[in-house]
Motif scaffolding. Structure first.
Motif, PDB file in Angstrom:
ATOM      1  N   LEU A 159       0.842  -0.977   0.064  1.00  0.00           N
ATOM      2  CA  LEU A 159      -0.022  -0.306   0.162  1.00  0.00           C
ATOM      3  C   LEU A 159       0.836   1.553  -0.011  1.00  0.00           C
ATOM      4  O   LEU A 159       0.444   2.444  -0.780  1.00  0.00           O
ATOM      5  CB  LEU A 159      -0.793  -0.525   1.569  1.00  0.00           C
ATOM      6  N   ALA A 160       1.512   1.132   0.504  1.00  0.00           N
ATOM      7  CA  ALA A 160       3.182   2.406   0.636  1.00  0.00           C
ATOM      8  C   ALA A 160       2.708   2.965  -0.766  1.00  0.00           C
ATOM      9  O   ALA A 160       3.670   3.911  -0.780  1.00  0.00           O
ATOM     10  CB  ALA A 160       3.788   1.536   2.045  1.00  0.00           C
ATOM     11  N   ARG A 161       3.847   0.955  -1.664  1.00  0.00           N
ATOM     12  CA  ARG A 161       4.148   1.693  -2.744  1.00  0.00           C
ATOM     13  C   ARG A 161       3.120   2.226  -3.659  1.00  0.00           C
ATOM     14  O   ARG A 161       3.623   2.632  -4.358  1.00  0.00           O
ATOM     15  CB  ARG A 161       5.015   0.646  -3.304  1.00  0.00           C
ATOM     16  N   TYR A 162       2.427   1.103  -3.841  1.00  0.00           N
ATOM     17  CA  TYR A 162       1.570   1.798  -4.914  1.00  0.00           C
ATOM     18  C   TYR A 162       0.268   3.348  -4.602  1.00  0.00           C
ATOM     19  O   TYR A 162       0.388   4.476  -5.668  1.00  0.00           O
ATOM     20  CB  TYR A 162      -0.317   0.585  -4.047  1.00  0.00           C
ATOM     21  N   THR A 163       0.391   3.034  -3.244  1.00  0.00           N
ATOM     22  CA  THR A 163      -0.673   5.298  -2.676  1.00  0.00           C
ATOM     23  C   THR A 163       0.833   5.980  -2.585  1.00  0.00           C
ATOM     24  O   THR A 163      -0.008   7.547  -2.310  1.00  0.00           O
ATOM     25  CB  THR A 163      -1.428   4.799  -1.535  1.00  0.00           C
ATOM     26  N   GLY A 164       2.121   5.916  -2.537  1.00  0.00           N
ATOM     27  CA  GLY A 164       3.474   7.205  -1.635  1.00  0.00           C
ATOM     28  C   GLY A 164       2.811   7.223  -0.229  1.00  0.00           C
ATOM     29  O   GLY A 164       3.199   8.602  -0.096  1.00  0.00           O
ATOM     30  N   ASN A 165       1.779   6.315   0.606  1.00  0.00           N
ATOM     31  CA  ASN A 165       1.247   7.181   1.481  1.00  0.00           C
ATOM     32  C   ASN A 165       2.548   6.242   2.813  1.00  0.00           C
ATOM     33  O   ASN A 165       2.399   4.821   3.033  1.00  0.00           O
ATOM     34  CB  ASN A 165      -0.142   6.624   2.203  1.00  0.00           C
ATOM     35  N   GLN A 166       3.228   7.497   3.080  1.00  0.00           N
ATOM     36  CA  GLN A 166       4.560   7.299   4.389  1.00  0.00           C
ATOM     37  C   GLN A 166       3.667   6.576   5.696  1.00  0.00           C
ATOM     38  O   GLN A 166       4.436   5.627   6.113  1.00  0.00           O
ATOM     39  CB  GLN A 166       4.664   8.335   4.647  1.00  0.00           C
ATOM     40  N   SER A 167       2.304   6.734   6.028  1.00  0.00           N
ATOM     41  CA  SER A 167       1.755   6.157   7.409  1.00  0.00           C
ATOM     42  C   SER A 167       1.680   4.474   7.212  1.00  0.00           C
ATOM     43  O   SER A 167       2.049   4.227   7.926  1.00  0.00           O
ATOM     44  CB  SER A 167       0.843   6.686   7.366  1.00  0.00           C
ATOM     45  N   TYR A 168       1.678   3.431   6.010  1.00  0.00           N
ATOM     46  CA  TYR A 168       1.647   2.910   5.515  1.00  0.00           C
ATOM     47  C   TYR A 168       2.522   1.973   5.911  1.00  0.00           C
ATOM     48  O   TYR A 168       3.845   1.080   6.018  1.00  0.00           O
ATOM     49  CB  TYR A 168       0.956   2.534   3.940  1.00  0.00           C
ATOM     50  N   ALA A 169       3.910   2.622   5.063  1.00  0.00           N
ATOM     51  CA  ALA A 169       5.150   2.093   5.220  1.00  0.00           C
ATOM     52  C   ALA A 169       5.557   2.059   6.983  1.00  0.00           C
ATOM     53  O   ALA A 169       6.448   1.233   7.002  1.00  0.00           O
ATOM     54  CB  ALA A 169       6.524   4.024   4.243  1.00  0.00           C
ATOM     55  N   GLY A 170       5.375   3.132   7.247  1.00  0.00           N
ATOM     56  CA  GLY A 170       5.508   3.393   9.408  1.00  0.00           C
ATOM     57  C   GLY A 170       4.919   1.988  10.061  1.00  0.00           C
ATOM     58  O   GLY A 170       5.829   1.758  10.542  1.00  0.00           O
ATOM     59  N   TYR A 224      11.895  -1.337  -0.930  1.00  0.00           N
ATOM     60  CA  TYR A 224      13.247  -0.691  -1.303  1.00  0.00           C
ATOM     61  C   TYR A 224      12.544  -0.443  -2.212  1.00  0.00           C
ATOM     62  O   TYR A 224      13.243   0.895  -2.496  1.00  0.00           O
ATOM     63  CB  TYR A 224      13.962  -2.419  -1.472  1.00  0.00           C
ATOM     64  N   ASN A 225      11.511  -0.953  -3.252  1.00  0.00           N
ATOM     65  CA  ASN A 225      11.185   0.362  -4.208  1.00  0.00           C
ATOM     66  C   ASN A 225      10.647   1.671  -4.033  1.00  0.00           C
ATOM     67  O   ASN A 225      10.739   2.413  -4.855  1.00  0.00           O
ATOM     68  CB  ASN A 225       9.974  -0.922  -4.761  1.00  0.00           C
ATOM     69  N   TYR A 226       9.741   1.233  -2.906  1.00  0.00           N
ATOM     70  CA  TYR A 226       9.371   2.570  -2.181  1.00  0.00           C
ATOM     71  C   TYR A 226      10.323   3.769  -1.993  1.00  0.00           C
ATOM     72  O   TYR A 226       9.759   5.415  -1.757  1.00  0.00           O
ATOM     73  CB  TYR A 226       8.565   2.363  -0.930  1.00  0.00           C
ATOM     74  N   THR A 227      12.030   3.410  -0.570  1.00  0.00           N
ATOM     75  CA  THR A 227      12.175   4.141  -0.049  1.00  0.00           C
ATOM     76  C   THR A 227      13.397   4.563  -1.071  1.00  0.00           C
ATOM     77  O   THR A 227      13.505   4.257  -2.081  1.00  0.00           O
ATOM     78  CB  THR A 227      12.533   3.500   0.518  1.00  0.00           C
ATOM     79  N   LYS A 289       9.897  -7.708  -9.250  1.00  0.00           N
ATOM     80  CA  LYS A 289       9.960  -6.848 -10.302  1.00  0.00           C
ATOM     81  C   LYS A 289      10.382  -5.525  -9.434  1.00  0.00           C
ATOM     82  O   LYS A 289      10.517  -4.526 -10.042  1.00  0.00           O
ATOM     83  CB  LYS A 289       8.726  -6.695 -10.542  1.00  0.00           C
ATOM     84  N   TRP A 290      10.647  -5.026  -7.965  1.00  0.00           N
ATOM     85  CA  TRP A 290      10.461  -4.259  -7.416  1.00  0.00           C
ATOM     86  C   TRP A 290      12.011  -3.866  -6.928  1.00  0.00           C
ATOM     87  O   TRP A 290      12.566  -3.274  -6.351  1.00  0.00           O
ATOM     88  CB  TRP A 290       9.368  -4.457  -6.311  1.00  0.00           C
ATOM     89  N   ALA A 291      13.143  -5.937  -6.882  1.00  0.00           N
ATOM     90  CA  ALA A 291      14.070  -5.727  -6.545  1.00  0.00           C
ATOM     91  C   ALA A 291      14.906  -6.391  -8.193  1.00  0.00           C
ATOM     92  O   ALA A 291      15.875  -7.138  -7.342  1.00  0.00           O
ATOM     93  CB  ALA A 291      14.537  -6.240  -5.436  1.00  0.00           C
ATOM     94  N   PRO A 292      15.145  -6.025  -8.453  1.00  0.00           N
ATOM     95  CA  PRO A 292      15.524  -6.146 -10.013  1.00  0.00           C
ATOM     96  C   PRO A 292      16.783  -6.481  -9.521  1.00  0.00           C
ATOM     97  O   PRO A 292      17.201  -8.427 -10.755  1.00  0.00           O
ATOM     98  CB  PRO A 292      15.968  -5.166 -11.428  1.00  0.00           C
ATOM     99  N   TRP A 293      18.048  -6.680  -8.953  1.00  0.00           N
ATOM    100  CA  TRP A 293      18.746  -7.466  -9.500  1.00  0.00           C
ATOM    101  C   TRP A 293      18.829  -8.730  -8.009  1.00  0.00           C
ATOM    102  O   TRP A 293      20.092  -9.917  -8.923  1.00  0.00           O
ATOM    103  CB  TRP A 293      20.120  -6.656  -7.970  1.00  0.00           C
ATOM    104  N   THR A 294      17.977  -8.598  -7.954  1.00  0.00           N
ATOM    105  CA  THR A 294      17.514 -10.542  -7.325  1.00  0.00           C
ATOM    106  C   THR A 294      16.927 -12.001  -8.159  1.00  0.00           C
ATOM    107  O   THR A 294      16.727 -12.924  -8.196  1.00  0.00           O
ATOM    108  CB  THR A 294      15.936 -10.643  -6.514  1.00  0.00           C
ATOM    109  N   TYR A 295      17.226 -11.726  -9.606  1.00  0.00           N
ATOM    110  CA  TYR A 295      16.631 -12.132 -10.815  1.00  0.00           C
ATOM    111  C   TYR A 295      16.907 -12.909 -11.094  1.00  0.00           C
ATOM    112  O   TYR A 295      17.190 -14.226 -10.851  1.00  0.00           O
ATOM    113  CB  TYR A 295      16.104 -11.598 -11.968  1.00  0.00           C
ATOM    114  N   ASP A 296      18.492 -12.636 -10.624  1.00  0.00           N
ATOM    115  CA  ASP A 296      19.889 -13.965 -10.877  1.00  0.00           C
ATOM    116  C   ASP A 296      19.926 -14.597  -9.768  1.00  0.00           C
ATOM    117  O   ASP A 296      20.103 -16.246 -10.219  1.00  0.00           O
ATOM    118  CB  ASP A 296      20.938 -13.122 -11.387  1.00  0.00           C
ATOM    119  N   ARG A 297      20.177 -14.401  -8.357  1.00  0.00           N
ATOM    120  CA  ARG A 297      19.803 -15.383  -7.857  1.00  0.00           C
ATOM    121  C   ARG A 297      17.859 -16.162  -7.638  1.00  0.00           C
ATOM    122  O   ARG A 297      18.375 -16.809  -7.415  1.00  0.00           O
ATOM    123  CB  ARG A 297      19.943 -14.821  -6.511  1.00  0.00           C
TER     124      ARG A 297
END
Length: 623
Positions: A159-170, A224-227, A289-297
């Motif tokens: 929800l934090a990533r989708y809406t940009g609302n920091q309260s969800y991230a908290g 990670y994708n949001y921050t 998709k949100w942490a692309p470097w993980t694809y190879d692992r």
């Protein structure tokens, strides 16, 4: 795979209920199924199941549009509600077809689930976290399990990533920190353990499950994708740590095939656990998709697991049903079910992750309408039957009707009491305990002392209720290497019948216990069995077992020691006493593999599906 999975779903057929799976599947797994159908459309573009998916997800929202339907209040936990919340969150992120404008929207539904769960955050016990169960009378209300926190964390981060609302991230930060403080998430190994009871917050149930790791992995990737800046670096480290931790779930010759390590190696996964690999597969793929470097692992693990899973799809009448044990490459393990099909489908779909677009947000094409205040009617409500304010003021005619109905109810109650009193006088009531009213027979249990010592402990495990259909009594744990552990599980089949399963096992290296997650009902029997307890010495035919060793000990209710406190378990069929338990409960010797490759034959079990295995806090395989 999708077609065979949907062969178990009847919610779109005459007489079926949209969004529900048939018994013995629990409500939460139907929510997981809806999420898998959203995934199926996302990866394939095939809309064959879309209308069924939309109908099911909307039908189960409940009167307050927050996935708290009244018909689930007797069993619904935070994790159950959370799986529906994660399903609609995926629908919003993937731009799945939106509901009609007069229906609740996907984003608003996910926000409603979040709001009701945030209000349940319990700082009084264990310093925070969500309890497993929502309502106080449900078995497990005193347990804080990681999957409830994982669902909440997952939804909050997304929800934090989708809406940009920091309260969800908290809230996501708060959940992560509590998991670490509670020692349910090890910041060194990134192992995630099952949970803890509030009466002893330091006693961790050490089992590891794929869905816990997967839900936290995707939530961490969303964070990670949001921050940005140093906070993003911190979440990158956590994503990498969780990827290290999930290595425990990959076995086979090259340790690259997904396995449910806590139960699969010994063929003891219950109906719930047979679906868990679907969610790790789903969330590992989405993480890339949100942490692309993980694809190879991640991609190599998805590929080898998909090949192994598909190789088991040779069973059933159609010769294409998938099994649960993928490490048995090319061999169907004889099991079929929603979980097996969903897991195989999700791991295969996951290998297409590079060919689909990234999940959207409000600012990158998301079309689902939100409602930050959704779910407000259920926030803080502890009584699901509180309907005050739901109806307009009563009219005079309504009062008259109410008086008449009340009078009829009183008359009916008096007649019922007279019937019960008369019924209690019948001789058969002195022979067997019948389920009466809201209460049923009690399931007794205990453990006895070891050889030479005497002593033991016992007592009532719990009282079963009519509203506890399908729930399992908690297992007592042994504290002596030489003593037997025992549990009795009451499964209510009808208002006046109870079926009881008995289980024994002999601990070897240390005391252990099973996670108190509701389990599916045991295999159906041709006839119903009644339970009654009876003291030793009676001549009535019965099946019972005393502890071994010099001290004896109490197996059924009682204080143990020197052979007393024992009681017998009688099985009744059609009011006739049986001299032995049903066939599937006959004692059987089972072996369990040890970490060093040797085999332990010291454990005995009756209906051994009660025994759960996992890894202890040091990563070693254990019971």
């Amino acid at each position: 795979m999708a077609e065979d999975m949907m062969s178990f779903y009847h919610g779109d057929q005459p007489g079926g209920t949209p969004g529900l799976l048939p018994l013995p599947y629990y409500w939460w797994e139907a929510g997981a199924l809806m999420g898998s159908l959203v995934d199926y459309w996302y990866y394939t573009g095939d809309s064959r199941w879309n209308n069924i998916t939309q109908e099911g997800m909307l039908y189960q929202v409940g009167p307050n549009n927050d996935y708290m339907p009244p018909n689930q209040t007797m069993t619904e936990g935070n994790d159950d509600q959370g799986f529906w919340g994660m399903a609609v969150m995926s629908a919003a992120e993937y731009n799945f077809q939106n509901p009609p404008s007069d229906k609740p929207q996907w984003l608003a539904l996910a926000q409603a689930v979040f709001n009701t769960q945030a209000a349940r955050w319990d700082s009084q016990d264990c310093g925070g976290g969500l309890r497993w169960q929502i309502f106080t009378w449900n078995n497990g209300y005193d347990y804080k399990n990681s999957i409830s926190q994982a669902c909440f964390f997952n939804i909050a981060a997304r929800l934090a990533r989708y809406t940009g609302n920091q309260s969800y991230a908290g809230w996501a930060d708060r959940t992560w920190d509590w998991m670490v403080d509670a020692k349910l998430l090890d910041p060194k190994t990134y192992y995630i353990y099952d949970g803890t009871h509030i009466n002893n917050c330091s006693a961790i149930t050490p089992y590891q499950w794929t869905y816990n790791a997967g839900a936290f992995l995707l939530g961490a990737a969303a964070m990670y994708n949001y921050t940005t800046g140093p906070t993003r670096d911190m979440w990158k480290q956590r994503v990498d740590g969780l990827l290290d931790g999930i290595n425990v779930f990959f076995a086979g010759n090259k340790s690259d095939v997904m396995t449910e390590v806590a139960c699969e190696p010994v063929n003891l996964c219950d109906l719930d656990q047979q679906s868990f690999k679907a969610y790790l597969s789903r969330w590992m793929a989405s993480t890339t998709k949100w942490a692309p470097w993980t694809y190879d692992r991640i991609k190599p693990l998805l590929a080898t697991s998909a090949i192994a899973a598909a190789s088991t799809c040779t069973g059933g009448d159609n010769k294409r049903m998938c099994g649960h044990q993928w490490t048995e490459h090319g061999k169907w393990d004889g099991s079929t079910g929603v979980g097996q099909q969903m897991s195989a489908m999700e791991i295969v779909l996951a290998n297409m992750i590079q060919h689909v677009t990234a999940p959207v947000t409000n600012s990158t094409g998301g079309t689902s309408a939100g409602n930050p205040g959704a779910g407000g009617s259920d926030v803080g409500r502890t009584d699901p039957f509180d309907i005050s304010g739901s109806f307009p003021p009563m009219t005079t005619a309504g009062r008259v009707g109410a008086y008449i109905c009340t009078a009829l109810m009183v008359i009916g109650l008096l007649c019922g009491c007279a019937f019960v009193v008369a019924d209690e006088a019948k001789p058969h009531q002195t022979v067997s305990q019948r389920v009466s009213g809201l209460r049923s027979v009690a399931a007794f249990g205990g453990v006895g002392g070891g050889g030479g010592g005497g002593g033991g402990r016992g007592g009532i495990l719990r009282n079963a209720h009519n509203d506890d259909k399908g729930k399992r009594a908690l297992m007592q744990q042994s504290e002596s290497e030489n003593s037997f552990a025992y549990t009795a599980s009451a499964f209510l089949e009808k208002d006046d019948e109870v079926m009881v399963n008995t289980h024994y096992l002999v601990p070897s290296d240390e005391a252990y216990y099973r996670t108190p997650r509701p389990a599916p009902r045991p295999p159906p029997l041709p006839s119903r069995y009644h339970m009654r307890t009876q003291s030793p010495g009676s001549t009535s035919p019965a099946y019972w077992r005393n502890n071994t060793g010099g001290g004896g000990g109490g197996m059924f209710a009682g204080a143990g020691g020197a052979g007393h406190g024992n009681q017998r378990l009688d099985f009744r069929r059609n009011n006739s006493l049986q001299s032995s338990p049903p066939p599937h409960q006959q004692p059987q010797r089972i072996s369990f593999p040890r970490v060093d490759g040797s085999t332990s034959l010291r454990k005995k079990a009756i209906h051994n599906r009660v025994v759960h295995f996992g890894r202890d806090i040091n990563g070693n395989q254990r019971a």
